[in-house]
Write a protein that holds these residues in place. Structure first.
Motif, PDB file in Angstrom:
ATOM      1  N   VAL A   1       9.658   0.496  10.217  1.00 43.41           N
ATOM      2  CA  VAL A   1      11.065   0.812  10.040  1.00 43.41           C
ATOM      3  C   VAL A   1      11.208   1.682   8.787  1.00 43.41           C
ATOM      4  N   LEU A   2      11.890   2.797   8.924  1.00 45.63           N
ATOM      5  CA  LEU A   2      12.160   3.688   7.797  1.00 45.63           C
ATOM      6  C   LEU A   2      13.624   3.540   7.424  1.00 45.63           C
TER       7      LEU A   2
ATOM      8  N   ARG B   1       5.663   3.598  -0.059  1.00 44.31           N
ATOM      9  CA  ARG B   1       5.042   2.285  -0.252  1.00 44.31           C
ATOM     10  C   ARG B   1       5.528   1.361   0.869  1.00 44.31           C
ATOM     11  N   LEU B   2       4.568   0.771   1.555  1.00 49.05           N
ATOM     12  CA  LEU B   2       4.876  -0.090   2.691  1.00 49.05           C
ATOM     13  C   LEU B   2       5.327  -1.456   2.203  1.00 49.05           C
ATOM     14  N   GLY B   3       6.450  -1.885   2.719  1.00 49.20           N
ATOM     15  CA  GLY B   3       6.969  -3.209   2.406  1.00 49.20           C
ATOM     16  C   GLY B   3       7.073  -4.026   3.676  1.00 49.20           C
ATOM     17  N   GLU B   4       7.687  -5.191   3.545  1.00 53.91           N
ATOM     18  CA  GLU B   4       7.877  -6.049   4.701  1.00 53.91           C
ATOM     19  C   GLU B   4       9.223  -6.736   4.578  1.00 53.91           C
ATOM     20  N   LYS B   5       9.967  -6.752   5.673  1.00 51.54           N
ATOM     21  CA  LYS B   5      11.257  -7.449   5.689  1.00 51.54           C
ATOM     22  C   LYS B   5      11.405  -8.127   7.037  1.00 51.54           C
TER      23      LYS B   5
ATOM     24  N   ILE C   1       9.481   1.014   5.152  1.00 55.57           N
ATOM     25  CA  ILE C   1       9.354   1.910   4.006  1.00 55.57           C
ATOM     26  C   ILE C   1      10.764   2.323   3.617  1.00 55.57           C
ATOM     27  N   TYR C   2      11.122   2.095   2.365  1.00 55.03           N
ATOM     28  CA  TYR C   2      12.438   2.484   1.862  1.00 55.03           C
ATOM     29  C   TYR C   2      12.364   3.878   1.250  1.00 55.03           C
ATOM     30  N   ASN C   3      13.337   4.697   1.577  1.00 55.75           N
ATOM     31  CA  ASN C   3      13.449   6.068   1.071  1.00 55.75           C
ATOM     32  C   ASN C   3      12.118   6.829   1.120  1.00 55.75           C
ATOM     33  N   PRO C   4      11.505   6.913   2.307  1.00 60.98           N
ATOM     34  CA  PRO C   4      10.212   7.596   2.402  1.00 60.98           C
ATOM     35  C   PRO C   4      10.341   9.101   2.210  1.00 60.98           C
TER      36      PRO C   4
ATOM     37  N   GLU D   1       0.827  -1.211   0.000  1.00 66.21           N
ATOM     38  CA  GLU D   1       0.000   0.000   0.000  1.00 66.21           C
ATOM     39  C   GLU D   1       0.860   1.259   0.000  1.00 66.21           C
ATOM     40  N   GLU D   2       0.357   2.280  -0.667  1.00 65.50           N
ATOM     41  CA  GLU D   2       0.938   3.624  -0.592  1.00 65.50           C
ATOM     42  C   GLU D   2       0.335   4.249   0.664  1.00 65.50           C
ATOM     43  N   VAL D   3       1.183   4.653   1.627  1.00 71.66           N
ATOM     44  CA  VAL D   3       0.690   5.118   2.921  1.00 71.66           C
ATOM     45  C   VAL D   3       1.164   6.528   3.238  1.00 71.66           C
ATOM     46  N   SER D   4       0.411   7.184   4.102  1.00 73.10           N
ATOM     47  CA  SER D   4       0.772   8.492   4.646  1.00 73.10           C
ATOM     48  C   SER D   4       0.454   8.441   6.136  1.00 73.10           C
ATOM     49  N   MET D   5       1.497   8.565   6.975  1.00 78.19           N
ATOM     50  CA  MET D   5       1.325   8.400   8.414  1.00 78.19           C
ATOM     51  C   MET D   5       2.003   9.527   9.171  1.00 78.19           C
ATOM     52  N   LEU D   6       1.514   9.768  10.380  1.00 82.07           N
ATOM     53  CA  LEU D   6       2.103  10.745  11.276  1.00 82.07           C
ATOM     54  C   LEU D   6       2.494  10.019  12.554  1.00 82.07           C
ATOM     55  N   GLY D   7       3.696  10.302  13.044  1.00 81.09           N
ATOM     56  CA  GLY D   7       4.145   9.650  14.270  1.00 81.09           C
ATOM     57  C   GLY D   7       5.435  10.240  14.778  1.00 81.09           C
ATOM     58  N   GLU D   8       6.122   9.436  15.554  1.00 82.07           N
ATOM     59  CA  GLU D   8       7.335   9.896  16.221  1.00 82.07           C
ATOM     60  C   GLU D   8       8.464   8.908  15.979  1.00 82.07           C
ATOM     61  N   LEU D   9       9.669   9.415  15.852  1.00 81.55           N
ATOM     62  CA  LEU D   9      10.834   8.553  15.699  1.00 81.55           C
ATOM     63  C   LEU D   9      11.293   8.107  17.082  1.00 81.55           C
ATOM     64  N   ARG D  10      11.328   6.811  17.287  1.00 80.64           N
ATOM     65  CA  ARG D  10      11.769   6.269  18.573  1.00 80.64           C
ATOM     66  C   ARG D  10      13.275   6.108  18.631  1.00 80.64           C
ATOM     67  N   SER D  11      13.861   5.672  17.534  1.00 80.27           N
ATOM     68  CA  SER D  11      15.314   5.501  17.492  1.00 80.27           C
ATOM     69  C   SER D  11      15.796   5.765  16.074  1.00 80.27           C
TER      70      SER D  11
END
Length: 124
Positions: free
Chosen positions: A80-81, A103-107, A113-116, A46-56
């Motif tokens: 993970v970004l 685009r959300l991926g899974e590893k 998300i790579y290169n968001p 999915e193509e996503v748009s999210m708001l949040g906080e960086l933990r680490s």
């Protein structure tokens, strides 16, 4: 129930609830107020748009050139970004609120998300 009893109940709950849970609820409420998607509702591809906080945030050495890796939390789930080929990104630091798009991926079972695309948000 009287107004005083309701206040006392809310105060007691605030003092005894887990601070991490309270923080997660606050972040989730802020995210929903902006209309951002919730990480827990998003799935791979999915193509996503999210708001949040960086933990680490982990930065690479110039020798490894693996990129910048950050743990993003929106109050519902962790994503993970990964910025590939970068050794540092100004403003990308733990505790920073950001919006991300990509685009959300899974590893290895984790959402990634790579290169968001990202936007740094001011402190509230």
């Amino acid at each position: 129930m009287t107004a005083g009893a309701g206040y006392l109940k809310r105060l007691t709950r605030r003092l005894t609830e887990d601070l991490e849970q309270a923080d997660a609820e606050k972040i989730s409420e802020q995210s929903q107020a902006t209309g951002a998607q919730r990480a827990c509702d998003c799935s791979r591809g999915e193509e996503v748009s999210m708001l949040g906080e960086l933990r680490s945030v982990q930065t690479c050495s110039k020798a490894t050139k693996t990129g910048v890796v950050a743990e993003f939390f929106d109050g519902t789930d962790v994503v993970v970004l990964k910025w590939i080929g970068r050794n540092r990104i100004p403003g990308i630091e733990p505790g920073r609120k950001i919006t991300v798009r990509g685009r959300l991926g899974e590893k290895d079972g984790a959402k990634v998300i790579y290169n968001p695309y990202y936007e740094l948000l001011g402190d509230d």
